[in-house]
Design a protein around this motif. Structure first.
Motif, short mmCIF file in Angstrom:
data_model
loop_
_atom_site.label_atom_id
_atom_site.label_comp_id
_atom_site.label_asym_id
_atom_site.label_seq_id
_atom_site.Cartn_x
_atom_site.Cartn_y
_atom_site.Cartn_z
N CYS A 112 21.34 -61.94 46.51
CA CYS A 112 20.41 -63.05 46.79
C CYS A 112 21.03 -64.12 47.68
CB CYS A 112 19.95 -63.67 45.47
SG CYS A 112 19.16 -62.51 44.36
N ASN A 113 21.82 -63.71 48.68
CA ASN A 113 22.52 -64.71 49.51
C ASN A 113 21.58 -65.51 50.41
OD1 ASN A 113 24.49 -61.91 49.87
ND2 ASN A 113 25.25 -63.64 48.70
N ILE A 114 20.55 -64.82 50.94
CA ILE A 114 19.71 -65.47 51.95
C ILE A 114 18.24 -65.40 51.51
CG2 ILE A 114 18.96 -65.42 54.38
CD1 ILE A 114 21.58 -64.04 55.05
N PRO A 115 17.56 -66.54 51.42
CA PRO A 115 16.14 -66.49 51.08
C PRO A 115 15.35 -65.80 52.19
CG PRO A 115 17.02 -68.73 50.87
CD PRO A 115 18.06 -67.91 51.59
N ARG A 116 14.43 -64.94 51.80
CA ARG A 116 13.55 -64.31 52.79
C ARG A 116 12.46 -65.31 53.16
NH1 ARG A 116 13.99 -58.73 53.21
NH2 ARG A 116 15.10 -57.80 51.46
N VAL A 117 12.30 -65.56 54.42
CA VAL A 117 11.24 -66.47 54.88
C VAL A 117 10.38 -65.68 55.86
CG1 VAL A 117 10.77 -68.60 56.15
CG2 VAL A 117 12.70 -68.50 54.57
N PRO A 118 9.06 -65.61 55.64
CA PRO A 118 8.23 -64.79 56.52
C PRO A 118 8.16 -65.38 57.94
CG PRO A 118 6.87 -65.98 54.93
CD PRO A 118 8.30 -66.24 54.56
N ALA A 119 7.86 -64.51 58.89
CA ALA A 119 7.84 -64.94 60.30
C ALA A 119 6.81 -66.05 60.54
CB ALA A 119 7.56 -63.74 61.19
N VAL A 120 5.75 -66.08 59.72
CA VAL A 120 4.71 -67.11 59.94
C VAL A 120 5.25 -68.52 59.77
CG1 VAL A 120 2.77 -65.67 59.21
CG2 VAL A 120 3.91 -67.09 57.53
N ALA A 121 6.43 -68.64 59.18
CA ALA A 121 7.01 -69.97 58.97
C ALA A 121 7.15 -70.73 60.30
CB ALA A 121 8.38 -69.84 58.30
N ALA A 122 7.34 -69.96 61.37
CA ALA A 122 7.52 -70.60 62.68
C ALA A 122 6.27 -71.36 63.11
CB ALA A 122 7.87 -69.53 63.71
#
Ligand code: FAD
Length: 415
Positions: free
Chosen positions: A131-141
């Motif tokens: 769990c090192n990096i939170p997954r953030v969906p591309a729509v965040a941009a």
């Protein structure tokens, strides 16, 4: 340059469980840790988090719960104390504040480069966490500038948030817990719900984890289930470290608003999938299957007279036509939280073992590179592999393989 037979990278519970098993097999080793022991629990979790697994269920090789509240759920300081104490009890050879910056093949083994000098080892165990990096969906941009966004790794408590509405994206263990806490802080919460797995905290008078442990669900092996690729992606159960069920019905009952999966953001408007009802129906179905398995096991094992009779929760209550659009420019939503999962970080690994999706190629933790092993991933060898309770069995198995490898007798990894 220093040498060890095995370098273990990471002093979370998984690296420490491996350290104990290596010591039991007289394999000299070092555990390299970029922070302190239990670093992830110290630095990456929100304040109010409690383990969703009961106290009795954190069993590590040669160590377990010895307090007077076996059915309680640990706070973060208690988890840190527990893992720290374990490192002391097993005298783990941990080098703290030693960050591994690269691992590459060299001299019939591996050169492990750190910010405090190099190590050479015949074998390496990667226990750097899932769990090192939170997954953030591309729509965040496409989120409008006037809205703050946070990952669960950055979130500590509601005081960090502006007053006003919060959109929590994701409805698994993290999303549901954050939605509850933020709602209680007086901020209106909307929750975007994709795939999730509903689970009652207790069933027939016992904690769900007790049932899954006893009925062998958590011991299911990676090489015995039909679709391991899929099983490794299944979201976490909707459980929280509290004695009550935290499902979507519990959240809507207090006023959290549900919408479908966040599908896109265009012109400042969030677009939600129309599949909310289906997602919830599917989740209810999966929960029913799990409870069926438990009921069958209880009957087969003569427990029906000792525990409460079987029952089912009412279906998830979803409004007829949940909104498909939310205008993010109107000022109602001030913050978005991405509770959309986590992934490991292997940016420092210079051995060609990653597949096209950036995942390590391995067979139950035996990595596709001689003498390299992996710990702590979801369903690595068993359904419980990513839990504290799962590290012991995996470390025992993999340390046996590692020892055989050192003796020249290990079978080549199957991948
Ligand atoms: C929000 C959340 C809640 C959870 N709740 C539970 C629960 O209730 N019960 C349960 O059993 N499990 C729970 N888990 C799952 C699991 O226990 C954790 O993912 C756990 O931290 C994994 O243990 P680990 O030892 O594999 O990894 P970690 O605890 O993440 O340990 C990895 C260690 O490696 C170190 N490291 C990483 N990269 C490097 C590097 N390059 N050089 C040196 N050191 C490095 C890190 O600093 C860290 O100390 C939860 C996980 C999360 C994220």
């Amino acid at each position: 340059m220093r040498t060890a037979t095995t370098v273990v990278i990471g002093a979370g519970h998984a690296g420490l469980a491996m350290s104990k098993c290596l010591a039991d097999r007289s394999i000299d080793h070092v555990v390299l840790e970029r922070g302190e022991v239990a670093n992830s629990w110290r630095t990456e979790r929100w304040d109010s988090l409690r383990l969703l697994t009961p106290n009795w269920q954190s069993r590590l090789p040669g160590f377990g719960y010895d307090g007077d509240d076996p059915d309680g759920y640990r706070t973060m300081p208690e988890v840190i104390e527990f893992i720290d104490r374990y490192a002391g009890v097993i005298s783990a050879p941990v080098e703290t504040y030693t960050k591994v910056t690269s691992v590459r093949e060299a001299d019939s083994g591996y050169r492990v480069r750190t910010d405090r000098g190099d190590w050479q080892a015949r074998t390496v165990v990667l226990a750097t966490g899932a769990c090192n990096i939170p997954r953030v969906p591309a729509v965040a941009a496409a989120v409008p500038d006037n809205i703050a966004t946070l990952t669960p790794k950055e979130y500590r408590n509601p005081d960090q948030l502006a007053d006003g509405g919060v959109l929590v994206v994701g409805a698994s263990a993290t999303g549901t817990q954050l939605a509850l806490e933020i709602h209680r802080s007086g901020r209106p919460v909307t929750m975007a719900v994709g795939e999730h797995i509903r689970a009652p905290r207790t069933y027939r008078g016992k904690d769900l984890e007790w049932w899954m442990d006893k009925a062998g669900v958590l011991d299911e092996r990676y090489d015995e289930i039909e679709d391991i690729v899929r099983a490794r992606k299944v979201p976490s159960l909707q459980l929280a470290g509290q004695p009550v069920t935290l499902d979507l019905n519990a959240l809507t009952a207090i006023g959290v608003k549900l919408v479908g999966r966040l599908a896109g953001i265009a012109d400042g408007k969030a677009q939600f999938s129309g599949s909310l009802r289906n997602q919830c129906a599917l989740s209810d179905l999966k929960m029913g299957r799990l409870l069926d398995t438990i009921d069958e096991w209880a009957t087969e094992n003569g427990l029906d007279d000792e525990v409460e009779p079987p029952y089912r929760l009412p279906p998830t209550d979803v409004e007829e036509s949940p909104p498909l659009l939310l205008d993010l420019t109107k000022g109602k939503i001030k913050t978005i939280i991405w509770a959309t999962g986590f992934r490991p970080d292997y940016s420092w690994l210079d051995v060609p073992v990653l597949d096209r999706k950036g995942q390590i190629r391995h067979d139950g933790g035996v990595v596709d590179a001689p003498g390299m092993y992996l710990m702590g991933m979801q369903f690595l060898r068993r359904r419980k592999s990513a839990l504290i309770d799962g590290a012991g069995d995996d470390a025992r198995d993999l340390s046996v393989h590692l020892k055989a490898y050192l003796n020249g007798g290990a079978p080549a990894p199957r991948c």
